[in-house]
Write an enzyme that holds these catalytic residues in place. Structure first.
Site, PDB file in Angstrom:
ATOM      1  N   GLU A  23       0.864  -1.539   0.587  1.00  0.00           N
ATOM      2  CA  GLU A  23       0.161  -0.155   0.007  1.00  0.00           C
ATOM      3  C   GLU A  23       1.095   1.221   0.154  1.00  0.00           C
ATOM      4  O   GLU A  23       1.054   1.607  -1.031  1.00  0.00           O
ATOM      5  CB  GLU A  23      -1.330  -0.479   1.298  1.00  0.00           C
ATOM      6  CG  GLU A  23      -2.019  -0.958   1.452  1.00  0.00           C
ATOM      7  CD  GLU A  23      -3.409  -0.475   2.331  1.00  0.00           C
ATOM      8  OE1 GLU A  23      -2.770   0.792   2.964  1.00  0.00           O
ATOM      9  OE2 GLU A  23      -3.151  -2.297   3.247  1.00  0.00           O
ATOM     10  N   ASP A  24       2.032   0.891   0.803  1.00  0.00           N
ATOM     11  CA  ASP A  24       2.214   2.795   1.171  1.00  0.00           C
ATOM     12  C   ASP A  24       3.694   2.806   0.624  1.00  0.00           C
ATOM     13  O   ASP A  24       4.080   3.794   0.520  1.00  0.00           O
ATOM     14  CB  ASP A  24       3.050   2.326   2.906  1.00  0.00           C
ATOM     15  CG  ASP A  24       1.852   2.716   3.504  1.00  0.00           C
ATOM     16  OD1 ASP A  24       1.046   2.465   3.289  1.00  0.00           O
ATOM     17  OD2 ASP A  24       2.245   2.363   5.149  1.00  0.00           O
TER      18      ASP A  24
END
Length: 196
Positions: free
Chosen positions: A59-60
């Protein structure tokens, strides 16, 4: 280099410069999740600890499944994939998005059951640090944990391989304690606000 060392190095690089709501370096969160897991059992597969360190990197940092699998193995990468929230659809309510995320974890679970333990440890740490969140966000975290995650964890526990069940029992007790602590913190805050 051992897979856990590789996973830690990837996580440190991926979360470099990121901060949590309390202002602390983001890398402290996956490290805390891995510590919580180690507190539940020091005999889990290495892939579980590695995936705990990496549970937010897709995600990051937008690392792909293939990149992770090549560096830390398919088992850890599959857990990370299952723990990566699906993209939110425009106009989708938080409730529906959360349900889609849990459904995704259910689908991946048979291939990577360790993801259940990681998500449990992740929820525990989020609840332990809930006092740093704004009141509406803290209330949402507690409510979502009680209504969605706690039932999900309990329903999936009996499907875990036997070698993961003891750790799950320890983590479920930890979740109950973290929820109780978060509730007390919220009540204390409300009482302080009422006294002005």
């Amino acid at each position: 280099m051992p897979p856990l060392s590789v996973a830690t190095a990837i996580a440190v690089r991926a979360h470099s410069g990121q901060k949590r709501a309390d202002g602390r370096d983001y890398i402290e969160h996956p490290m805390a999740v891995a510590r919580i897991l180690m507190g539940s059992s020091t005999h889990l597969p290495t892939a579980v600890y590695s995936a705990a360190m990496l549970h937010d990197v897709m995600e990051d940092a937008h690392l792909s499944y293939a990149e992770l699998a090549a560096r830390v193995g398919r088992e850890a990468a599959t857990m990370v994939l299952g723990l990566t929230r699906p993209q939110r659809v425009a106009g989708e309510s938080s409730e529906v998005w959360e349900e889609r995320y849990i459904a995704q974890m259910r689908i991946v679970f048979p291939f990577a059951p360790g993801l259940l333990l990681i998500k449990l440890a992740d929820r525990i740490h989020n609840l332990q640090t809930a006092h740093t969140l704004a009141r509406p966000r803290r209330a949402r975290l507690i409510d979502t944990t009680q209504r969605h995650y706690a039932p999900f964890f309990r329903s999936m526990q009996r499907m875990l391989p036997i070698e993961l069940q003891c750790a799950c029992t320890v983590l479920l007790r930890g979740l109950e304690g973290a929820l109780e602590h978060a509730h007390k913190g919220a009540r204390c805050f409300q009482e302080r606000m009422a006294k002005g």
